[in-house]
Design an enzyme around this catalytic site. Sequence first.
Site, short mmCIF file in Angstrom:
data_model
loop_
_atom_site.label_atom_id
_atom_site.label_comp_id
_atom_site.label_asym_id
_atom_site.label_seq_id
_atom_site.Cartn_x
_atom_site.Cartn_y
_atom_site.Cartn_z
N ASP A 11 23.92 19.94 22.75
CA ASP A 11 24.29 21.31 22.41
C ASP A 11 25.77 21.38 22.03
O ASP A 11 26.57 22.05 22.67
CB ASP A 11 23.95 22.27 23.56
CG ASP A 11 24.47 21.79 24.91
OD1 ASP A 11 25.07 20.71 24.96
OD2 ASP A 11 24.29 22.51 25.91
N LYS A 33 18.16 15.23 22.00
CA LYS A 33 17.61 16.33 21.21
C LYS A 33 18.69 16.88 20.29
O LYS A 33 19.77 17.26 20.74
CB LYS A 33 17.08 17.46 22.09
CG LYS A 33 16.47 18.62 21.28
CD LYS A 33 15.82 19.66 22.17
CE LYS A 33 16.81 20.62 22.78
NZ LYS A 33 17.36 21.57 21.77
N ASP A 60 14.66 19.13 16.93
CA ASP A 60 14.16 20.42 17.40
C ASP A 60 14.54 21.52 16.42
O ASP A 60 15.52 22.23 16.61
CB ASP A 60 14.74 20.69 18.79
CG ASP A 60 14.37 22.05 19.34
OD1 ASP A 60 13.34 22.60 18.93
OD2 ASP A 60 15.13 22.57 20.19
N LYS A 62 11.98 23.73 15.13
CA LYS A 62 11.00 24.82 15.32
C LYS A 62 10.56 25.44 13.99
O LYS A 62 10.65 26.65 13.77
CB LYS A 62 11.60 25.93 16.21
CG LYS A 62 12.05 25.47 17.59
CD LYS A 62 12.63 26.64 18.38
CE LYS A 62 13.13 26.21 19.75
NZ LYS A 62 14.37 25.39 19.68
N LEU A 63 10.06 24.62 13.09
CA LEU A 63 9.68 25.12 11.78
C LEU A 63 8.65 26.24 11.89
O LEU A 63 7.68 26.15 12.66
CB LEU A 63 9.10 23.99 10.91
CG LEU A 63 10.03 22.81 10.61
CD1 LEU A 63 9.41 21.92 9.54
CD2 LEU A 63 11.42 23.26 10.19
N ASP A 65 7.10 28.88 8.94
CA ASP A 65 7.09 29.43 7.59
C ASP A 65 5.67 29.34 7.06
O ASP A 65 4.75 28.99 7.82
CB ASP A 65 8.08 28.65 6.70
CG ASP A 65 8.70 29.52 5.60
OD1 ASP A 65 7.93 30.25 4.93
OD2 ASP A 65 9.92 29.47 5.41
N THR A 123 11.80 29.77 26.69
CA THR A 123 12.06 29.98 28.12
C THR A 123 12.98 31.17 28.36
O THR A 123 13.18 31.56 29.50
CB THR A 123 12.66 28.71 28.76
OG1 THR A 123 13.77 28.26 27.98
CG2 THR A 123 11.61 27.61 28.85
N ARG A 215 23.11 21.86 29.00
CA ARG A 215 24.42 22.14 29.59
C ARG A 215 24.61 21.57 30.99
O ARG A 215 25.74 21.29 31.40
CB ARG A 215 24.66 23.66 29.58
CG ARG A 215 24.99 24.17 28.19
CD ARG A 215 24.86 25.68 28.07
NE ARG A 215 23.46 26.09 27.95
CZ ARG A 215 23.08 27.31 27.61
NH1 ARG A 215 23.98 28.24 27.38
NH2 ARG A 215 21.80 27.60 27.51
#
Length: 236
Positions: A11, A33, A60, A62-63, A65, A123, A215
């Site tokens: 991240d 990731k 990651d 998250k397609l 469309d 989440t 994190r």
Amino acid sequence: MQGRPLIVALDFETKQEVTSFLTRFPNENLFLKVGMELFYREGPRLIYELKEQGHQLFLDLKLHDIPTTVKRAMSQLAKLEVDLVNVHALGGVNMMIAAKEGLEAGTNMGKVAPPCIAVTQLTSTTPEMLLHELDVQTKLDKHVIHLCDQVSKAELAGVVCSALEVPVIQEKFSSSFLTITPGIRRQEDSTDDQARVVTPTKAKLLGSTGIVVGRGITRAKDPVTAYYHYLQEWGK
């Protein structure tokens, strides 16, 4: 994807931050990731470099469309030779089938297409949000199972879900159906913007296939120590 991975979410905003973080793990081949923030800034070159360093990668993005667009996009992502990719289950069965077709079509000759999993509900989603903002009248746990049904019909490898949902999913679907669970925090860590959070130990007891930690490791004062604490609790 083999075993029960602890996936470290990078991240970060930049490649420089990633490099600084990874220099702390000179002898470790991690499962990492790469999400939207980092990929949109650094692009495929970062993926190639991380793979050359020996790391496994979950891309990651998250397609979500229309089926044709997702199929073409997955065909391009397949060429990156990552180890795990995902779509959003809310795109529907046809879109998920198209994603798998694109992955298989774009995979380099002699290679195996990576598993494709689908996000059910984030989440950060709460029952109140599902009802009042998304206007979904079904209870959260039942809606997740409904989406898992769609993922299974599309013959994807599994789902991204809360660890709290894993027992019900495993009861209904085969043992090979992957359940990759973010929202993992050790007891002493902040939950930040996650609403459905469990510890690594609880995720193990609930039966998660793999966990994603960001994190709690990347923002720790000592990321290496934090990583091994998570790994020990996860029991990999």
